[in-house]
Design a protein around this motif. Structure first.
Motif, short mmCIF file in Angstrom:
data_model
loop_
_atom_site.label_atom_id
_atom_site.label_comp_id
_atom_site.label_asym_id
_atom_site.label_seq_id
_atom_site.Cartn_x
_atom_site.Cartn_y
_atom_site.Cartn_z
N THR A 86 1.20 -12.98 3.26
CA THR A 86 1.56 -12.25 2.30
C THR A 86 0.22 -11.76 1.67
O THR A 86 -0.75 -12.67 1.72
CB THR A 86 2.42 -12.67 1.20
N ILE A 87 -0.17 -10.47 1.34
CA ILE A 87 -1.24 -10.25 0.67
C ILE A 87 -0.53 -9.66 -0.76
O ILE A 87 0.51 -9.01 -0.84
CB ILE A 87 -2.12 -8.95 1.26
N LEU A 88 -1.56 -9.53 -1.62
CA LEU A 88 -1.20 -9.02 -3.10
C LEU A 88 -1.97 -7.53 -3.23
O LEU A 88 -3.04 -7.70 -2.85
CB LEU A 88 -1.66 -10.01 -4.24
N VAL A 89 -1.36 -6.70 -3.36
CA VAL A 89 -1.86 -5.42 -3.69
C VAL A 89 -1.75 -4.91 -4.94
O VAL A 89 -0.62 -4.96 -5.54
CB VAL A 89 -1.31 -4.34 -2.81
N PHE A 144 3.61 -7.41 -3.54
CA PHE A 144 3.34 -8.40 -2.61
C PHE A 144 3.95 -7.66 -1.34
O PHE A 144 4.97 -7.32 -0.99
CB PHE A 144 4.17 -9.59 -2.92
N VAL A 145 2.81 -7.67 -0.23
CA VAL A 145 3.07 -6.87 1.02
C VAL A 145 3.17 -8.04 2.13
O VAL A 145 2.06 -8.86 2.02
CB VAL A 145 2.25 -5.89 1.34
N THR A 146 4.29 -8.16 2.89
CA THR A 146 4.42 -9.19 3.81
C THR A 146 4.02 -8.52 5.35
O THR A 146 4.44 -7.29 5.63
CB THR A 146 5.88 -9.79 3.81
N PHE A 147 3.31 -9.34 6.16
CA PHE A 147 2.97 -8.87 7.54
C PHE A 147 3.76 -9.76 8.38
O PHE A 147 3.95 -10.93 8.14
CB PHE A 147 1.51 -8.89 7.75
N SER A 148 3.79 -9.26 9.66
CA SER A 148 4.51 -10.00 10.69
C SER A 148 3.47 -11.17 11.29
O SER A 148 3.82 -11.98 12.21
CB SER A 148 5.01 -9.20 11.87
#
Lengths: 547, 547
Positions: free
Chosen positions: A30-33, A138-142
């Motif tokens: 997860t990143i915070l944008v 919060f953007v989640t990646f695979s």
């Protein structure tokens, strides 16, 4: 320096290992944008996040969780919580007294709670809330690979839009601070920095004032019962000798709490960063107010003023002050070590606080025992200060070293016990404190070298004095080398590590489970399904989960 | 500051536009990778690059071009070049004199050239050369998106391995410097920094020494023919007044070349970075040796020493010196403007150099006229110095400003002409010089504010003096804001821009062509197919390509 390097390297390796061990944690996906602009078409931010990341990170983008301004909801939830508590208390009373006069009251309260619950659910409903989007998501990646790349690259032409960073652990997030606008954060930081500097500089004034009053002669005038001290022979000298230093220590005991209070206002988005910041501020406070204040007795501000206008004299001044105060610091380490560690084991502050609470406003209520997390911001700076005293005095009066060794051995035993059996972990930094401690040690070494320059100057050995300068240069270069060799990996995850952990996941068939976990982890507390037993996001944890 | 901000913003937008316009350039698809470790299996680095990037950047990695230690090859190529030249000269002679005695010699030389050519091709052959791999490679990607992500992320756990950055333009690369080990670069930089600082500090000594000798009385003693000056009335005063300042200006004229020489040794991998570095060094040199040296007349080193031991007095000292020297700087700007710009147009240095060359060691050879690139490192610092003088004197003696306006107008006309018709572009920085010029202007503003503090102090207006301090704080904060707002985009390309340019390419069906171009662009000059007419990698270009 070899030992420092080795230690940094060991902790570096341990950090990589720990990150690999914590492969299932959602923060790795997860990143915070921050600073998400409005979508031009729909006038909302949510769809913009989706557009942006599915376009610019097509191979790994999974989903996003935008945050909402939950102040209103937080208020409602607070009301609901206090209502539940009231109902519980009344039920408790009615079950104790077997009396039915509480039943009507309980029913009425339960009705209110029902209404409140409906209201909360209504507000939680997306349609209402979408008007209050924050520019934070919060953007989640695979995959960790995509996460790391997205966190480390500049997303938008304007570097103040779409700012990405690795997300903190879900339990580490301070949700309220995410509502602070990103562009205001530097202001917050500057204000807090100024406040902490003022506290550090002007701390000496109230302390000396109180110490002045606490002198026996004045004490007699202001507080006549103190004359009783005269009745027991010898007690007077103990009181007059001990009281000023007790007052100083009392003031210093409060400082970490004041600093963590300040750090709380600085708008950090995670508890770990807040604690690290407080830790820094307390360390510099201690260096200023315990180390330098003890050295510069007499008319302090005059001396500091003169030092500023004659910077060349600083080493000499420092050296003469340091050699004069060796005995004081031996006493300081002895008393502080023995008293500090026994205080740490006995936790008198918490005991007192708990007793006070249970006999005043919590009287008669059911006790819920808590365990606390290790207050790094209180412990690390004191240990670092002792290290600084040890390093500076290693050349001036090496007799202090055995006491220090004793102090550290005792401290080791005490803290191993405390960490294993008393405190719990509320966040995991994977060794992020080490770079700070390394920095404190470097500060100590530089200070030692300045003292050495002055000392050789006082002993009229100018050649020895000059030959310390290359040592200082080497220390600074060593510090710079450590920064470029280790620090980047403490601040970010490398592509290689991310890919390796992804591959390990693939081998263990954990990928999908981990991503699913990450998708659920970052829902803001005010949007979670209503559960009125929950305890919010404090740094304390229930000792036993409530039955 | 509003104007500064606006200018920064304009140049920021122009930079983005320019990068978009230069979509076909190979540097947008290529990164430079340094410190490539050995592959454990094959003991060569080449396969390691391929493994690493195809594993960690699977969606965009295309190919790589590893560099080889070409010192031996360079030597051979040099020999070959000189042989070709000899043959050409002989042919030229034989065609002029219609004499056959040269034919045997030519044949012999051509044989040697043939052998050399075979040797070069043999060395160029991969099998031989793979033993001399450098840990440096240019890696090409199939999209700008992948390039940008790879350039901005940390590749390896150890941040000192697999260091990636955007590649410079192929024509901008300094191939020899790529052979310098990355870990030695900081040493190079420190040594050059120390050398430049020493040059800046001790430059005053030879100048004053030579100026001392150049006084008329001493000149007569050392160089008796100078007495001839006495014969023409009035000439003597001109000579004695003019000679010292001519000597100073002569010395200063050499400085940019000395600094570019130093920067050449600093191991920068591209000409643009080398020039930027030289530009910085020259600016600080000029601030130190023209601005401060003119202010601090008299026993210079004593004054500087006193300033260091009484830092509080610096503003006052500066203010009194600044107000005393207003006339000098008016003259400086007038003479330097008129003389400097006419020199710029006439290019006397180059003319002299060319004439000298054509009459000495190039005598009788065919002339090959060159055009040069704009020597930013020589021009930008002088303009920045005039800006600094203008900003500092705007408060002290505003009479200097009309002269400055004249200077800048003249300069604008001269340089527009020079850039359009005289110089050619040998590298494209897309506005990378602006952040430096912005920094110089901020330095000038800070210096002006320090002078103002001193000036108000001299006029006994302490309140005005103190009220300048917030202005200084605002200037510094403004500079910090500009840094975070614009600087990242000057140092790296954002993911959004990269993706947009990729999409534009896709629309124009240019993708494959661009990637193919990038694949060919970064072959090191020593591995290019043998072409003995080539002119190497100098910053000059043939005026007309040789027929």
């Amino acid at each position: 320096m070899y030992l420092l390097y080795k230690e940094y390297n060991d902790i570096f390796i341990k950090r990589i290992q720990q990150i690999c061990n914590r492969r299932c944690e959602p923060e790795q996906f997860t990143i915070l944008v921050r600073e998400i602009p409005f979508c031009n078409e729909h006038k909302i931010r949510g769809c913009n996040v989706d557009h942006f990341f599915s376009k610019h990170h097509p191979y790994s983008y999974q989903s996003f969780e935008i945050l909402y301004d939950g102040k209103h909801l937080d208020k409602l939830l607070c009301q609901a919580k206090s209502l539940t508590k009231k109902i519980e208390d009344l039920r408790h009373l009615s079950s104790l007294k077997k009396h039915s006069r509480y039943d009507a009251k309980i029913e009425q309260l339960e009705d209110m709670l029902q209404t409140l619950g409906r209201e909360i659910r209504r507000v939680q409903c997306r349609m209402t809330i979408e008007q209050k989007e924050l520019p934070v998501a919060f953007v989640t990646f695979s995959s960790r690979w995509g996460t790391v790349l997205a966190a480390q690259s500049q997303q938008h032409t304007n570097p103040l839009l779409w700012i990405t960073e690795m997300a903190p652990e879900p339990r580490d997030v301070i949700w309220q601070n995410l509502a602070i606008q990103y562009r205001h954060l530097p202001l917050y930081r500057i204000v807090i920095l100024v406040a902490a500097s003022l506290l550090t500089i002007f701390f000496v004034l109230p302390v000396t004032a109180v110490q002045g009053i606490a002198k026996y002669e004045r004490l007699k005038k202001w507080f006549p019962p103190a004359m009783a001290v005269d009745l027991i022979p010898g007690l007077r000298s103990i009181v007059t000798g001990y009281l000023p230093s007790a007052i100083l220590n009392g003031f210093i005991y409060i400082v970490p709490f004041a600093m963590i209070g300040l750090a709380r206002l600085a708008g950090y988005i995670s508890r770990s960063k807040k604690d690290l910041n407080a830790c820094n501020m307390v360390f510099y406070f201690l260096v200023g107010n315990v180390f330098f204040l003890s050295l510069l007795s007499g008319s302090l501000l005059d001396q500091i003023g003169e030092s500023f206008s004659h910077p060349k004299d600083i080493p000499n001044r420092l050296a003469s002050a340091v050699s004069a105060q060796a005995d004081f610091f031996v006493t300081y380490i002895l008393t502080n070590g023995l008293a500090g560690f026994s205080l740490e084991i006995l936790q008198p502050g918490l005991l007192l606080w708990d007793t006070l609470k249970s006999y005043t406003w919590d009287r008669g209520k059911k006790k819920c025992p808590y365990v606390y997390s290790l207050p790094y911001y209180r412990i690390v700076p004191f240990v670092a200060l002792c290290m600084l005293i040890g390093i500076v005095y290693a050349v001036v009066s090496p007799l202090i070293l055995p006491f220090l060794v004793g102090y550290f051995l005792l401290g080791y035993a005490v803290f191993i016990n405390q960490i294993e059996d008393v405190y719990i972990t509320t966040y995991e930094t994977c060794g992020l404190y080490w770079p700070y401690i390394h920095h404190y040690i470097i500060v100590a070494i530089i200070l030692m070298q300045v003292t050495m320059i002055g000392l050789f100057g006082l002993k009229a050995k100018p050649s020895a004095s000059f030959s310390v300068i290359p040592l200082m240069v080497i220390t600074i270069l060593f510090n710079e080398y450590c920064k470029i060799r280790f620090l980047p990996t403490f601040n970010q995850v490398s592509v290689q590590d991310a890919k390796n952990n992804d591959d390990l996941d693939k081998k263990d068939r954990l990928e999908e489970e981990n991503v699913r976990k990450a998708l659920d982890a970052y829902s803001p507390p005010c949007l979670r399904p209503l559960d009125l037993g929950m305890e919010g996001t404090s740094s304390t944890k229930p000792f036993l989960s409530p039955t």
